[in-house]
Design a protein around this motif. Structure first.
Motif, PDB file in Angstrom:
ATOM      1  N   LYS A  35       2.494   1.732  -3.395  1.00 11.57           N
ATOM      2  CA  LYS A  35       1.534   2.206  -4.404  1.00 11.57           C
ATOM      3  C   LYS A  35       1.253   3.690  -4.224  1.00 11.57           C
ATOM      4  CE  LYS A  35      -0.757  -2.194  -5.157  1.00 11.57           C
ATOM      5  NZ  LYS A  35      -1.936  -3.013  -4.854  1.00 11.57           N
ATOM      6  N   GLU A  36       1.127   4.123  -2.983  1.00 13.18           N
ATOM      7  CA  GLU A  36       0.896   5.547  -2.726  1.00 13.18           C
ATOM      8  C   GLU A  36       2.093   6.386  -3.161  1.00 13.18           C
ATOM      9  OE1 GLU A  36      -1.903   7.186  -1.677  1.00 13.18           O
ATOM     10  OE2 GLU A  36      -2.808   5.225  -2.007  1.00 13.18           O
TER      11      GLU A  36
ATOM     12  N   HIS B  54       2.054   6.478  -6.952  1.00 10.91           N
ATOM     13  CA  HIS B  54       0.982   7.359  -7.431  1.00 10.91           C
ATOM     14  C   HIS B  54       1.373   8.832  -7.290  1.00 10.91           C
ATOM     15  CE1 HIS B  54      -3.028   8.911  -8.146  1.00 10.91           C
ATOM     16  NE2 HIS B  54      -2.971   9.535  -6.981  1.00 10.91           N
ATOM     17  N   GLU B  55       1.888   9.205  -6.143  1.00 12.59           N
ATOM     18  CA  GLU B  55       2.277  10.603  -5.922  1.00 12.59           C
ATOM     19  C   GLU B  55       3.491  10.999  -6.769  1.00 12.59           C
ATOM     20  OE1 GLU B  55       0.664  13.047  -4.549  1.00 12.59           O
ATOM     21  OE2 GLU B  55      -0.928  11.662  -3.977  1.00 12.59           O
TER      22      GLU B  55
ATOM     23  N   PHE C 190       0.832  -1.205   0.000  1.00  9.37           N
ATOM     24  CA  PHE C 190       0.000   0.000   0.000  1.00  9.37           C
ATOM     25  C   PHE C 190       0.866   1.254   0.000  1.00  9.37           C
ATOM     26  CE2 PHE C 190      -2.194   3.354   2.365  1.00  9.37           C
ATOM     27  CZ  PHE C 190      -3.310   3.528   1.548  1.00  9.37           C
ATOM     28  N   TYR C 191       1.872   1.298   0.859  1.00  9.40           N
ATOM     29  CA  TYR C 191       2.768   2.459   0.916  1.00  9.40           C
ATOM     30  C   TYR C 191       3.476   2.667  -0.421  1.00  9.40           C
ATOM     31  CZ  TYR C 191       2.209   2.312   6.026  1.00  9.40           C
ATOM     32  OH  TYR C 191       1.718   2.322   7.303  1.00  9.40           O
TER      33      TYR C 191
ATOM     34  N   GLN D  73       6.871   4.077   5.178  1.00 12.36           N
ATOM     35  CA  GLN D  73       7.520   2.882   4.649  1.00 12.36           C
ATOM     36  C   GLN D  73       8.805   2.583   5.397  1.00 12.36           C
ATOM     37  OE1 GLN D  73       8.294   2.207   0.258  1.00 12.36           O
ATOM     38  NE2 GLN D  73      10.341   2.679   0.997  1.00 12.36           N
TER      39      GLN D  73
ATOM     40  N   TRP E 129       4.595   9.281   2.918  1.00  9.93           N
ATOM     41  CA  TRP E 129       4.488   7.843   2.674  1.00  9.93           C
ATOM     42  C   TRP E 129       5.844   7.156   2.757  1.00  9.93           C
ATOM     43  CZ3 TRP E 129       0.168   5.863   3.722  1.00  9.93           C
ATOM     44  CH2 TRP E 129      -1.022   6.523   3.432  1.00  9.93           C
TER      45      TRP E 129
ATOM     46  N   ILE F 290       3.673  14.845   0.340  1.00  7.25           N
ATOM     47  CA  ILE F 290       2.943  13.575   0.417  1.00  7.25           C
ATOM     48  C   ILE F 290       3.890  12.400   0.177  1.00  7.25           C
ATOM     49  CG2 ILE F 290       1.136  12.195  -0.672  1.00  7.25           C
ATOM     50  CD1 ILE F 290      -0.359  14.874  -1.148  1.00  7.25           C
TER      51      ILE F 290
END
Length: 172
Positions: free
Chosen positions: A32-33, A36-37, A29-30, A111, A107, A103
């Motif tokens: 992917k974030e 994405h950012e 999840f981290y 992580q 993240w 952001i």
């Protein structure tokens, strides 16, 4: 569910466990974030640089105006206006770029904390670390964001110089 200060902690812990079954799910999840950012930051930086390149072309074209009738007044007004527009666009691009960097840092910190607290997800199948120490340190992450963070400030200084240059050339 609305989360308020009255929400009991055991309820939150149970919710967290449903969302992330394992530390690897949390790491995924981290990652992917962060990905994405980083894509958002890349898109913002690319759009900003594209706009700036068109402004530089317009500025150079307006400075090269040699029309004998209206060329002097044109080169006195248009290049400084383009320079002012360049500074203003740089100032408006800065908050979006800074927000994306903040952001990404958020993240990345989460992580890094997960990797240091959960050593079993750090090693890969061949017992090599999943991330190098440089990659999982804050210093490595901040160096990767320097270009995007500095670009609006560098272009602002560049446009201030070009605006003053256009005025000095025409007035002296």
């Amino acid at each position: 569910m609305i989360i308020t200060s009255c929400t009991p902690p055991p309820m939150m812990e149970g919710l967290d466990m449903k969302m992330f079954v394992s530390p690897k799910d949390r790491l995924d999840f981290y990652r992917k974030e962060i990905h994405h950012e980083a894509n958002n930051l890349s898109a913002r930086t690319n759009a900003y640089l594209t706009a700036q390149s068109f402004l530089v072309i317009a500025y150079a074209s307006s400075m090269a105006n040699t029309n004998p009738e209206w060329g002097p007044i044109f080169t006195l007004i248009i290049p400084p206006m383009l320079a002012l527009f360049g500074v203003l666009s740089s100032m408006s691009a800065w908050p979006g770029i800074q927000a994306a960097c903040d952001i990404i840092n958020h993240w990345h910190r989460k992580q890094t904390d997960l990797l240091s607290c959960q050593p079993e997800i750090g090693p890969a199948y061949d017992d090599a670390p999943l991330f190098s120490s440089w990659e999982s340190s804050y210093q490595g992450q901040s160096k990767a964001l320097i270009f995007s963070k500095r670009t609006p400030w560098l272009f602002s200084a560049f446009w201030l110089f070009l605006g003053l240059f256009a005025l000095i050339i025409q007035l002296l």
